[in-house]
Design a protein around this motif. Structure first.
Motif, PDB file in Angstrom:
ATOM      1  N   ASN A   9       0.827  -1.205   0.000  1.00 47.00           N
ATOM      2  CA  ASN A   9       0.000   0.000   0.000  1.00 47.00           C
ATOM      3  C   ASN A   9       0.861   1.255   0.000  1.00 47.00           C
ATOM      4  O   ASN A   9       0.543   2.234  -0.672  1.00 47.00           O
ATOM      5  CB  ASN A   9      -0.912   0.021   1.222  1.00 47.00           C
ATOM      6  N   LYS A  10       1.936   1.226   0.771  1.00 47.30           N
ATOM      7  CA  LYS A  10       2.808   2.394   0.861  1.00 47.30           C
ATOM      8  C   LYS A  10       3.450   2.703  -0.494  1.00 47.30           C
ATOM      9  O   LYS A  10       3.616   3.864  -0.862  1.00 47.30           O
ATOM     10  CB  LYS A  10       3.881   2.150   1.922  1.00 47.30           C
ATOM     11  N   LEU A  11       3.757   1.674  -1.240  1.00 47.03           N
ATOM     12  CA  LEU A  11       4.385   1.868  -2.545  1.00 47.03           C
ATOM     13  C   LEU A  11       3.396   2.284  -3.632  1.00 47.03           C
ATOM     14  O   LEU A  11       3.712   3.118  -4.477  1.00 47.03           O
ATOM     15  CB  LEU A  11       5.085   0.580  -2.979  1.00 47.03           C
ATOM     16  N   LEU A  12       2.207   1.714  -3.605  1.00 48.27           N
ATOM     17  CA  LEU A  12       1.275   1.894  -4.716  1.00 48.27           C
ATOM     18  C   LEU A  12       0.215   2.972  -4.525  1.00 48.27           C
ATOM     19  O   LEU A  12      -0.170   3.625  -5.489  1.00 48.27           O
ATOM     20  CB  LEU A  12       0.573   0.563  -5.018  1.00 48.27           C
ATOM     21  N   LEU A  13      -0.267   3.131  -3.301  1.00 49.42           N
ATOM     22  CA  LEU A  13      -1.385   4.046  -3.078  1.00 49.42           C
ATOM     23  C   LEU A  13      -0.893   5.443  -2.709  1.00 49.42           C
ATOM     24  O   LEU A  13       0.151   5.593  -2.082  1.00 49.42           O
ATOM     25  CB  LEU A  13      -2.288   3.504  -1.962  1.00 49.42           C
ATOM     26  N   PRO A  14      -1.654   6.466  -3.089  1.00 47.79           N
ATOM     27  CA  PRO A  14      -1.232   7.839  -2.785  1.00 47.79           C
ATOM     28  C   PRO A  14      -1.335   8.150  -1.295  1.00 47.79           C
ATOM     29  O   PRO A  14      -2.172   7.606  -0.588  1.00 47.79           O
ATOM     30  CB  PRO A  14      -2.216   8.691  -3.583  1.00 47.79           C
ATOM     31  N   SER A  15      -0.460   9.033  -0.848  1.00 51.72           N
ATOM     32  CA  SER A  15      -0.501   9.494   0.539  1.00 51.72           C
ATOM     33  C   SER A  15      -1.202  10.846   0.561  1.00 51.72           C
ATOM     34  O   SER A  15      -0.675  11.842   0.057  1.00 51.72           O
ATOM     35  CB  SER A  15       0.911   9.618   1.097  1.00 51.72           C
ATOM     36  N   PHE A  16      -2.383  10.884   1.138  1.00 53.93           N
ATOM     37  CA  PHE A  16      -3.154  12.117   1.153  1.00 53.93           C
ATOM     38  C   PHE A  16      -2.628  13.107   2.181  1.00 53.93           C
ATOM     39  O   PHE A  16      -2.883  14.303   2.071  1.00 53.93           O
ATOM     40  CB  PHE A  16      -4.625  11.819   1.405  1.00 53.93           C
ATOM     41  N   THR A  17      -1.902  12.641   3.186  1.00 53.04           N
ATOM     42  CA  THR A  17      -1.343  13.567   4.167  1.00 53.04           C
ATOM     43  C   THR A  17      -0.223  14.393   3.551  1.00 53.04           C
ATOM     44  O   THR A  17      -0.069  15.569   3.878  1.00 53.04           O
ATOM     45  CB  THR A  17      -0.820  12.821   5.404  1.00 53.04           C
ATOM     46  N   LYS A  18       0.538  13.788   2.677  1.00 49.84           N
ATOM     47  CA  LYS A  18       1.602  14.537   1.993  1.00 49.84           C
ATOM     48  C   LYS A  18       1.026  15.553   1.017  1.00 49.84           C
ATOM     49  O   LYS A  18       1.639  16.572   0.740  1.00 49.84           O
ATOM     50  CB  LYS A  18       2.540  13.580   1.251  1.00 49.84           C
ATOM     51  N   GLN A  19      -0.158  15.263   0.500  1.00 52.66           N
ATOM     52  CA  GLN A  19      -0.822  16.171  -0.429  1.00 52.66           C
ATOM     53  C   GLN A  19      -1.585  17.265   0.293  1.00 52.66           C
ATOM     54  O   GLN A  19      -2.063  18.206  -0.333  1.00 52.66           O
ATOM     55  CB  GLN A  19      -1.783  15.399  -1.331  1.00 52.66           C
ATOM     56  N   GLY A  20      -1.719  17.149   1.599  1.00 47.56           N
ATOM     57  CA  GLY A  20      -2.430  18.167   2.376  1.00 47.56           C
ATOM     58  C   GLY A  20      -3.933  18.122   2.187  1.00 47.56           C
ATOM     59  O   GLY A  20      -4.601  19.156   2.192  1.00 47.56           O
ATOM     60  N   LEU A  21      -4.484  16.930   2.054  1.00 47.69           N
ATOM     61  CA  LEU A  21      -5.918  16.767   1.835  1.00 47.69           C
ATOM     62  C   LEU A  21      -6.702  17.104   3.103  1.00 47.69           C
ATOM     63  O   LEU A  21      -6.380  16.651   4.189  1.00 47.69           O
ATOM     64  CB  LEU A  21      -6.226  15.319   1.429  1.00 47.69           C
ATOM     65  N   ASP A  22      -7.726  17.924   2.937  1.00 51.86           N
ATOM     66  CA  ASP A  22      -8.625  18.258   4.042  1.00 51.86           C
ATOM     67  C   ASP A  22      -9.727  17.197   4.083  1.00 51.86           C
ATOM     68  O   ASP A  22     -10.427  16.984   3.098  1.00 51.86           O
ATOM     69  CB  ASP A  22      -9.228  19.642   3.815  1.00 51.86           C
ATOM     70  N   LEU A  23      -9.871  16.521   5.218  1.00 45.28           N
ATOM     71  CA  LEU A  23     -10.846  15.439   5.312  1.00 45.28           C
ATOM     72  C   LEU A  23     -12.282  15.922   5.120  1.00 45.28           C
ATOM     73  O   LEU A  23     -13.135  15.176   4.660  1.00 45.28           O
ATOM     74  CB  LEU A  23     -10.720  14.728   6.663  1.00 45.28           C
ATOM     75  N   ALA A  24     -12.556  17.150   5.477  1.00 43.37           N
ATOM     76  CA  ALA A  24     -13.905  17.688   5.304  1.00 43.37           C
ATOM     77  C   ALA A  24     -14.254  17.860   3.825  1.00 43.37           C
ATOM     78  O   ALA A  24     -15.422  17.816   3.446  1.00 43.37           O
ATOM     79  CB  ALA A  24     -14.035  19.021   6.027  1.00 43.37           C
TER      80      ALA A  24
END
Length: 47
Positions: A9-24
């Protein structure tokens, strides 16, 4: 099994925390992906 899955998962899926995604403002598929990654990570740490 969950440790291997977490590494994949770490290799293939995007990291939304690094992208600064707002959960709301996240879309439903992004929330589902976050929930899936959380579940796998939690299980990998427990075993």
């Amino acid at each position: 099994m969950f440790k291997i899955l977490a590494k994949i998962n770490k290799l293939l899926l995007p990291s939304f925390t690094k992208q600064g995604l707002d959960l709301a403002k996240a879309k439903k598929w992004q929330l589902a992906l976050i929930g899936y990654r959380f579940y796998v990570t939690k299980k990998a740490l427990d075993s």
